[in-house]
Design an enzyme around this catalytic site. Structure first.
Site, PDB file in Angstrom:
ATOM      1  CG  ASP A 254      -1.819  -1.202   1.296  1.00 22.65           C
ATOM      2  OD1 ASP A 254      -2.346  -1.596   0.251  1.00 22.65           O
ATOM      3  OD2 ASP A 254      -1.953  -1.774   2.395  1.00 22.65           O
TER       4      ASP A 254
ATOM      5  CG  HIS B 298      -2.009  -1.783  -7.186  1.00 21.43           C
ATOM      6  ND1 HIS B 298      -0.939  -2.047  -7.991  1.00 21.43           N
ATOM      7  CD2 HIS B 298      -1.871  -2.584  -6.114  1.00 21.43           C
ATOM      8  CE1 HIS B 298      -0.187  -2.974  -7.431  1.00 21.43           C
ATOM      9  NE2 HIS B 298      -0.741  -3.321  -6.292  1.00 21.43           N
TER      10      HIS B 298
HETATM   11  P1  GDP Z   1      -0.614   0.455  -3.825  1.00 18.92           P
HETATM   12  O1  GDP Z   1      -1.307  -0.836  -3.609  1.00 18.92           O
HETATM   13  O2  GDP Z   1       0.835   0.425  -3.450  1.00 18.92           O
HETATM   14  O3  GDP Z   1      -0.843   1.031  -5.189  1.00 18.92           O
HETATM   15  O4  GDP Z   1      -1.257   1.480  -2.782  1.00 18.92           O
HETATM   16  P2  GDP Z   1      -2.809   1.728  -2.449  1.00 18.92           P
HETATM   17  O5  GDP Z   1      -3.518   2.121  -3.664  1.00 18.92           O
HETATM   18  O6  GDP Z   1      -3.358   0.630  -1.649  1.00 18.92           O
HETATM   19  O7  GDP Z   1      -2.684   2.924  -1.415  1.00 18.92           O
HETATM   20  C1  GDP Z   1      -2.144   4.136  -1.722  1.00 18.92           C
HETATM   21  C2  GDP Z   1      -3.197   5.215  -1.467  1.00 18.92           C
HETATM   22  O8  GDP Z   1      -2.575   6.454  -1.286  1.00 18.92           O
HETATM   23  C3  GDP Z   1      -4.156   5.409  -2.616  1.00 18.92           C
HETATM   24  O9  GDP Z   1      -5.426   5.751  -2.099  1.00 18.92           O
HETATM   25  C4  GDP Z   1      -3.557   6.591  -3.388  1.00 18.92           C
HETATM   26  O10 GDP Z   1      -4.514   7.343  -4.118  1.00 18.92           O
HETATM   27  C5  GDP Z   1      -3.026   7.396  -2.250  1.00 18.92           C
HETATM   28  N1  GDP Z   1      -1.853   8.199  -2.553  1.00 18.92           N
HETATM   29  C6  GDP Z   1      -0.782   7.868  -3.321  1.00 18.92           C
HETATM   30  N2  GDP Z   1       0.156   8.847  -3.273  1.00 18.92           N
HETATM   31  C7  GDP Z   1      -0.324   9.783  -2.414  1.00 18.92           C
HETATM   32  C8  GDP Z   1       0.206  11.006  -1.902  1.00 18.92           C
HETATM   33  O11 GDP Z   1       1.318  11.421  -2.192  1.00 18.92           O
HETATM   34  N3  GDP Z   1      -0.580  11.688  -1.008  1.00 18.92           N
HETATM   35  C9  GDP Z   1      -1.807  11.259  -0.622  1.00 18.92           C
HETATM   36  N4  GDP Z   1      -2.496  11.982   0.248  1.00 18.92           N
HETATM   37  N5  GDP Z   1      -2.339  10.103  -1.089  1.00 18.92           N
HETATM   38  C10 GDP Z   1      -1.593   9.380  -1.962  1.00 18.92           C
END
Ligand code: GDP
Length: 430
Positions: free
Chosen positions: A13, A41
């Protein structure tokens, strides 16, 4: 032409989906390498907000061919629903290719997953109940059924009957559960198979062709190094290998084609499910990170456990994974914190522990913190390094120094434009 790997550097995540989405505009092929639909994701772009479970995050780029690799496990009905959802949002899933070698998650895998968590009771792993571990167990035990088997309904039925004969013995004698009928499985799988059939095939040919004709490939990881089957906090791990080496294997990309390995890392730490988490904050500070960061499972909605940045775990992940660079996400979530501790070591009593222990000691280690001044914020409007508060720049430089890997991207929001290129330099720190 080389391939770029985008892998999780923590417990998952980290924001890999948003980094892939950002880079996919330049890519000709995006490959999901390992894992199943247990983690989602999240991608936020001009088409909306999407949670992708099995489909690669490159699906939004009209030029990228998207591949679900041999190292993944796929729930056929779930994938059909995911593709239909994308289609409804005007995203064309036609460029999807599913490896004939990817293993299937069938209804009995989900059943076994749930029954096993019930059996484990208070010692449960915290599985999402999606059947990932039982599907990978069957793959290793050589009784899995693969996507390619869906293309031959007669052979599929025969194989299913063989597997169910054994599964039903386990189900009835070990779990005291009624047997599963083949028809029950077929009722769910056959309609999905008919839909998916045109997308299933060989991936080695297209991947090799892309690699040898100057195309750009992106390999998208699932979860992070601390959840790796070999290198993570076993047994609180996933059933595949989210390290770049495991990803290359799952994608069928020979390692010599990989020239960039981007570790995605959050400015703090989160974890879903049970297991050791040395920097976990169980009080109001953890609640604050969870609320500000929206730290609820993309697939399950489960609240994520939150804590400070663990440089020991990230430096360890960097060594195991060989990251050539880091993308640091969610810096904006730390806005307004008066002080920001960073875990720079572990301790067991008086003993210093240099890296995450492989034994039950990992449960006991105490974090050793160094504190850094926070900043008022907000950072989310910053589009250049210079626009970031000085203390934020110093914090980022410290994360970089402690991780031992150059940061090349800093993200201050989920949107595409909230990603700031970062190049190490004295003007960024202190
Ligand atoms: P992944 O599985 O690694 O792609 O991660 P997830 O999607 O589960 O979780 C990452 C969350 O953080 C998502 O809701 C993204 O939209 C959000 N996100 C990613 N980068 C940023 C950031 O720089 N700031 C904020 N506030 N949210 C972010």
């Amino acid at each position: 032409m080389p391939a770029t790997i985008i892998a999780g550097a923590q417990w998952g995540d980290e924001g890999k989906g948003r980094v892939v989405d950002l880079m996919a505009a330049e890519a000709d092929m995006v490959i999901r390498c390992q894992g199943g639909p247990n983690a989602g994701h999240t991608v936020v772009n001009d088409r909306g907000r999407f949670i992708l479970h099995s489909v690669p995050s490159g699906i939004f780029s009209p030029r990228a061919r998207c591949v679900i690799g041999a190292g993944t496990v796929v729930n056929p009905a779930g994938l059909v629903a995911e593709m239909a959802g994308l289609g409804d949002a005007g995203v064309d899933p036609e460029r999807l290719l599913i490896s004939e070698r990817a293993h299937l998650i069938l209804p009995y895998h989900r059943l076994f997953d749930r029954l096993e968590e019930v059996r484990l009771g208070s010692k449960r792993i915290g599985s999402t109940g999606q059947g990932i571990a039982p599907a990978y167990s069957d793959k290793a035990a050589r009784c899995g059924i693969r996507a390619g088997d869906l293309l031959d309904p007669t052979a599929f039925r025969r194989r299913l009957a063989e597997v169910l004969e054994w599964k039903n013995r386990v189900l009835t004698s070990l779990y005291d559960h009624p047997p599963i009928a083949a028809e029950e499985v077929l009722a769910e799988v056959e309609p999905a198979a008919a839909f998916l059939a045109p997308f299933i095939g060989d991936t080695v040919g297209p991947v090799h062709e892309a690699l040898t004709t100057g195309k750009r490939l992106l390999l998208e990881g699932q979860l992070g190094v601390m959840r790796d089957l070999d290198w993570g906090a076993y047994p609180f791990v996933t059933s595949s290998s989210p390290t770049p080496a495991g990803m290359a294997a799952g994608a069928g990309v020979p390692p010599q084609h990989v020239d960039r390995i981007i570790g995605v890392v959050k400015a703090y730490t989160t974890a879903v499910g049970a297991g050791p988490f040395p920097t976990e904050l169980t009080g109001p500070e953890g609640d604050r990170l969870r609320e500000r960061g929206g730290e609820y499972g993309a697939t399950t909605g489960r609240p994520r456990r939150c804590g400070w940045f663990d440089a020991v775990a990230v430096a360890w992940a960097a060594r195991v994974a060989g990251f050539t660079e880091l993308a640091l996400t969610k810096v904006d979530v730390l806005d307004g914190e008066a002080r920001i501790p960073v875990c720079v070591g572990y301790r067991d009593g008086d003993r210093e522990i240099a890296s995450p222990p492989a034994t039950a000691l990992m449960d006991r280690v105490q974090p050793v913190y160094e504190e850094f001044p926070g900043w008022e914020g907000p950072t989310s409007a910053a589009r250049t390094v210079a626009a970031l508060p000085r203390a934020a720049r110093a914090y980022i430089a410290e994360v970089e120094r402690r991780s031992g890997v150059p940061i090349t991207l800093v993200s201050v929001g989920p949107e595409r434009e909230s990603a700031i290129p970062w190049a190490s330099g004295p003007e960024h720190g202190r």
